[in-house]
Design a protein around this motif. Structure first.
Motif, PDB file in Angstrom:
ATOM      1  N   CYS A 174     -10.814   8.253  -2.498  1.00  0.00           N
ATOM      2  CA  CYS A 174     -12.038   8.943  -2.914  1.00  0.00           C
ATOM      3  C   CYS A 174     -13.003   8.004  -3.636  1.00  0.00           C
ATOM      4  O   CYS A 174     -14.052   8.428  -4.112  1.00  0.00           O
ATOM      5  CB  CYS A 174     -11.708  10.131  -3.804  1.00  0.00           C
ATOM      6  SG  CYS A 174     -10.956   9.691  -5.388  1.00  0.00           S
ATOM      7  N   GLY A 189      -7.007   9.443   2.113  1.00  0.00           N
ATOM      8  CA  GLY A 189      -7.072  10.138   0.840  1.00  0.00           C
ATOM      9  C   GLY A 189      -7.923   9.433  -0.201  1.00  0.00           C
ATOM     10  O   GLY A 189      -8.175   9.984  -1.274  1.00  0.00           O
ATOM     11  N   GLN A 211      -3.719  16.369   0.996  1.00  0.00           N
ATOM     12  CA  GLN A 211      -4.810  15.726   0.276  1.00  0.00           C
ATOM     13  C   GLN A 211      -6.136  16.431   0.516  1.00  0.00           C
ATOM     14  O   GLN A 211      -6.263  17.264   1.421  1.00  0.00           O
ATOM     15  CB  GLN A 211      -4.940  14.261   0.704  1.00  0.00           C
ATOM     16  CG  GLN A 211      -5.266  14.094   2.186  1.00  0.00           C
ATOM     17  CD  GLN A 211      -5.128  12.671   2.654  1.00  0.00           C
ATOM     18  OE1 GLN A 211      -4.030  12.109   2.695  1.00  0.00           O
ATOM     19  NE2 GLN A 211      -6.239  12.064   3.002  1.00  0.00           N
ATOM     20  N   ARG A 212      -7.123  16.103  -0.334  1.00  0.00           N
ATOM     21  CA  ARG A 212      -8.481  16.597  -0.137  1.00  0.00           C
ATOM     22  C   ARG A 212      -9.231  15.609   0.746  1.00  0.00           C
ATOM     23  O   ARG A 212      -8.831  14.460   0.888  1.00  0.00           O
ATOM     24  CB  ARG A 212      -9.201  16.767  -1.469  1.00  0.00           C
ATOM     25  CG  ARG A 212      -8.513  17.712  -2.434  1.00  0.00           C
ATOM     26  CD  ARG A 212      -9.448  18.133  -3.541  1.00  0.00           C
ATOM     27  NE  ARG A 212     -10.405  19.120  -3.065  1.00  0.00           N
ATOM     28  CZ  ARG A 212     -11.536  19.439  -3.731  1.00  0.00           C
ATOM     29  NH1 ARG A 212     -11.821  18.829  -4.866  1.00  0.00           N
ATOM     30  NH2 ARG A 212     -12.363  20.352  -3.263  1.00  0.00           N
ATOM     31  N   HIS A 213     -10.364  16.053   1.304  1.00  0.00           N
ATOM     32  CA  HIS A 213     -11.067  15.238   2.287  1.00  0.00           C
ATOM     33  C   HIS A 213     -12.564  15.202   1.976  1.00  0.00           C
ATOM     34  O   HIS A 213     -13.183  16.240   1.744  1.00  0.00           O
ATOM     35  CB  HIS A 213     -10.848  15.803   3.693  1.00  0.00           C
ATOM     36  CG  HIS A 213      -9.398  15.885   4.068  1.00  0.00           C
ATOM     37  ND1 HIS A 213      -8.709  14.837   4.635  1.00  0.00           N
ATOM     38  CD2 HIS A 213      -8.488  16.887   3.911  1.00  0.00           C
ATOM     39  CE1 HIS A 213      -7.452  15.193   4.829  1.00  0.00           C
ATOM     40  NE2 HIS A 213      -7.297  16.432   4.396  1.00  0.00           N
ATOM     41  N   TYR A 225      -7.633   7.538  -5.893  1.00  0.00           N
ATOM     42  CA  TYR A 225      -7.230   8.772  -5.225  1.00  0.00           C
ATOM     43  C   TYR A 225      -7.520   9.939  -6.159  1.00  0.00           C
ATOM     44  O   TYR A 225      -7.559   9.763  -7.382  1.00  0.00           O
ATOM     45  CB  TYR A 225      -5.730   8.752  -4.889  1.00  0.00           C
ATOM     46  CG  TYR A 225      -5.364   7.739  -3.836  1.00  0.00           C
ATOM     47  CD1 TYR A 225      -5.661   7.973  -2.503  1.00  0.00           C
ATOM     48  CD2 TYR A 225      -4.703   6.555  -4.179  1.00  0.00           C
ATOM     49  CE1 TYR A 225      -5.325   7.051  -1.529  1.00  0.00           C
ATOM     50  CE2 TYR A 225      -4.372   5.627  -3.208  1.00  0.00           C
ATOM     51  CZ  TYR A 225      -4.680   5.885  -1.881  1.00  0.00           C
ATOM     52  OH  TYR A 225      -4.352   4.974  -0.911  1.00  0.00           O
ATOM     53  N   LEU A 283      -3.001  13.583  -6.821  1.00  0.00           N
ATOM     54  CA  LEU A 283      -2.735  13.566  -5.383  1.00  0.00           C
ATOM     55  C   LEU A 283      -1.484  12.767  -5.069  1.00  0.00           C
ATOM     56  O   LEU A 283      -1.268  11.684  -5.573  1.00  0.00           O
ATOM     57  CB  LEU A 283      -3.929  12.944  -4.652  1.00  0.00           C
ATOM     58  CG  LEU A 283      -3.776  12.727  -3.155  1.00  0.00           C
ATOM     59  CD1 LEU A 283      -3.682  14.064  -2.446  1.00  0.00           C
ATOM     60  CD2 LEU A 283      -4.926  11.934  -2.597  1.00  0.00           C
ATOM     61  N   ASP A 343     -11.198  21.147   1.591  1.00  0.00           N
ATOM     62  CA  ASP A 343      -9.764  21.422   1.571  1.00  0.00           C
ATOM     63  C   ASP A 343      -9.301  21.804   2.965  1.00  0.00           C
ATOM     64  O   ASP A 343     -10.003  22.512   3.695  1.00  0.00           O
ATOM     65  CB  ASP A 343      -9.446  22.566   0.596  1.00  0.00           C
ATOM     66  CG  ASP A 343      -9.747  22.177  -0.842  1.00  0.00           C
ATOM     67  OD1 ASP A 343      -9.090  21.249  -1.335  1.00  0.00           O
ATOM     68  OD2 ASP A 343     -10.625  22.787  -1.460  1.00  0.00           O
ATOM     69  N   TRP A 354     -16.393  17.259  -0.847  1.00  0.00           N
ATOM     70  CA  TRP A 354     -14.941  17.426  -0.839  1.00  0.00           C
ATOM     71  C   TRP A 354     -14.579  18.721  -0.128  1.00  0.00           C
ATOM     72  O   TRP A 354     -15.118  19.786  -0.442  1.00  0.00           O
ATOM     73  CB  TRP A 354     -14.387  17.455  -2.266  1.00  0.00           C
ATOM     74  CG  TRP A 354     -14.307  16.096  -2.899  1.00  0.00           C
ATOM     75  CD1 TRP A 354     -15.032  15.617  -3.936  1.00  0.00           C
ATOM     76  CD2 TRP A 354     -13.441  15.030  -2.506  1.00  0.00           C
ATOM     77  NE1 TRP A 354     -14.690  14.323  -4.215  1.00  0.00           N
ATOM     78  CE2 TRP A 354     -13.709  13.937  -3.356  1.00  0.00           C
ATOM     79  CE3 TRP A 354     -12.465  14.892  -1.515  1.00  0.00           C
ATOM     80  CZ2 TRP A 354     -13.035  12.725  -3.247  1.00  0.00           C
ATOM     81  CZ3 TRP A 354     -11.793  13.681  -1.404  1.00  0.00           C
ATOM     82  CH2 TRP A 354     -12.087  12.619  -2.260  1.00  0.00           C
ATOM     83  N   VAL A 382       0.009  10.903  -2.049  1.00  0.00           N
ATOM     84  CA  VAL A 382      -0.364  10.425  -0.725  1.00  0.00           C
ATOM     85  C   VAL A 382       0.898  10.095   0.056  1.00  0.00           C
ATOM     86  O   VAL A 382       1.672   9.226  -0.323  1.00  0.00           O
ATOM     87  CB  VAL A 382      -1.262   9.172  -0.832  1.00  0.00           C
ATOM     88  CG1 VAL A 382      -1.641   8.704   0.565  1.00  0.00           C
ATOM     89  CG2 VAL A 382      -2.510   9.488  -1.629  1.00  0.00           C
ATOM     90  N   LYS A 401       0.469  15.321   6.423  1.00  0.00           N
ATOM     91  CA  LYS A 401      -0.282  14.347   5.630  1.00  0.00           C
ATOM     92  C   LYS A 401      -1.693  14.849   5.317  1.00  0.00           C
ATOM     93  O   LYS A 401      -2.200  14.673   4.203  1.00  0.00           O
ATOM     94  CB  LYS A 401      -0.344  13.020   6.390  1.00  0.00           C
ATOM     95  CG  LYS A 401      -1.064  11.905   5.656  1.00  0.00           C
ATOM     96  CD  LYS A 401      -0.742  10.542   6.250  1.00  0.00           C
ATOM     97  CE  LYS A 401      -1.089  10.455   7.718  1.00  0.00           C
ATOM     98  NZ  LYS A 401      -0.865   9.097   8.251  1.00  0.00           N
TER      99      LYS A 401
END
Length: 304
Positions: free
Chosen positions: A40, A38, A171-173, A78, A82, A181, A179, A84, A167
């Motif tokens: 960033c 997660g 979170q965003r990736h 993060y 978010l 979803d 980024w 985590v 998990k």
């Protein structure tokens, strides 16, 4: 040349972990995210001003401040808001203890997750390499146009473990510098439900939002085939995607466009099953649906 490591921690007061750098002295965000799912970005405390400073991030690559990582401890960033769920460190503290007791891990099955906002260049191997850092991957797929073979900007992934799936959804990736979803596609209400709508309703629009603005924004999720803003202006718009799964996955979301929060919902009219309202219409439900197809946008003035 010996490999250089930088010290990274979730908090300044925690014991840091050493993360390897690349040959040019940079650090890949994916290397940080592999140990801190997660993540960033990174920040550090300036020794002179004692203020926190952010580390420059360009297309998934972290650059050393003033070309030298030094002996500082870098703290993980993060996305704002978010949560985590790190099951190894936090011992499931984010989950209510009473609910956790009821979870039967062997009973819960994983599902295909839709990955929205993929860069056009991302391949199945890129997806597998990224999501394998979270757990064992059963399947990955990038949806492509049948004629051109080009990516449609979204794909699917499935994991072996249900906890890994939870998990990943939380979170965003950052995938290939963008980024993305990852979520469960909206399932059908019943087995014999007709094809889901490829159209979404965008509420809370402002007058300075143009069709080009909306098209450019929503293209990050998948191929956009149509954008419609009613005239006179009514503070909403319709966006149609090439794939219904992209449209359905966005329903219920609040998104930021040109600094304004807009709400996404299903654009299907309440009279979706028109043939039930007019069973004896000449030409059947197909011709009746065609009549309503574009007219659903022409809301009379008293519907403001």
């Amino acid at each position: 040349m010996s490999e250089l490591y930088i010290r990274v921690a979730e908090d300044e007061n925690e014991e840091p972990m050493e993360i390897p750098s690349e040959d040019d002295g940079t650090v890949l965000l994916s290397s940080v995210a592999a140990q801190f799912p997660g993540a960033c970005g990174l920040r550090y405390r300036n020794p002179e001003s004692q203020c926190m400073r952010g580390v420059r991030l360009v297309e998934g690559v972290l650059h050393a401040p003033e070309n030298d990582w030094g002996n500082l401890v870098y703290v993980v960033n993060y996305p704002k808001g978010l949560i985590v769920l790190d099951y190894n460190k936090r011992k499931m503290e984010e989950i209510d203890a009473a609910s956790a007791v009821k979870i039967k891990r062997g009973f819960q099955k994983t599902s295909d997750l839709i990955v929205l906002g993929l860069p056009w260049k991302t391949t199945e191997q890129d997806l597998k390499d990224y999501f394998s850092t979270f757990g064992e991957v059963i399947m990955v797929q990038v949806k492509r146009d049948v004629k051109t073979g080009n990516s449609k900007g979204f794909g699917f992934v499935r994991f072996t473990d249900y906890e890994t799936q939870t998990k990943v959804i939380a979170q965003r990736h950052m995938i290939d510098g963008r980024w993305c979803d990852c979520k469960l596609p909206n399932s059908k209400a019943c087995p014999d439900e007709p094809m889901r709508s490829r159209k979404i309703f965008v509420g809370r629009c402002t007058e300075d939002m143009t069709t080009d603005d909306l098209r450019q924004y929503f293209m990050q999720y998948g191929e956009v085939t149509d954008v419609f803003i009613p005239k006179p202006f009514r503070a909403f718009a319709f966006v149609t995607f090439a794939d219904d799964q992209v449209a359905q996955a966005l329903c219920g979301e609040d998104l930021i466009i040109k600094g304004i929060s807009v709400h996404i919902s299903n654009a299907e009219p309440k009279h979706n099953n028109i043939h039930q309202l007019f069973p004896n219409f000449p030409g059947g439900s197909a011709s009746l649906a065609a009549m309503f197809d574009r007219s659903q946008y022409q809301f009379p003035s008293f519907h403001v």
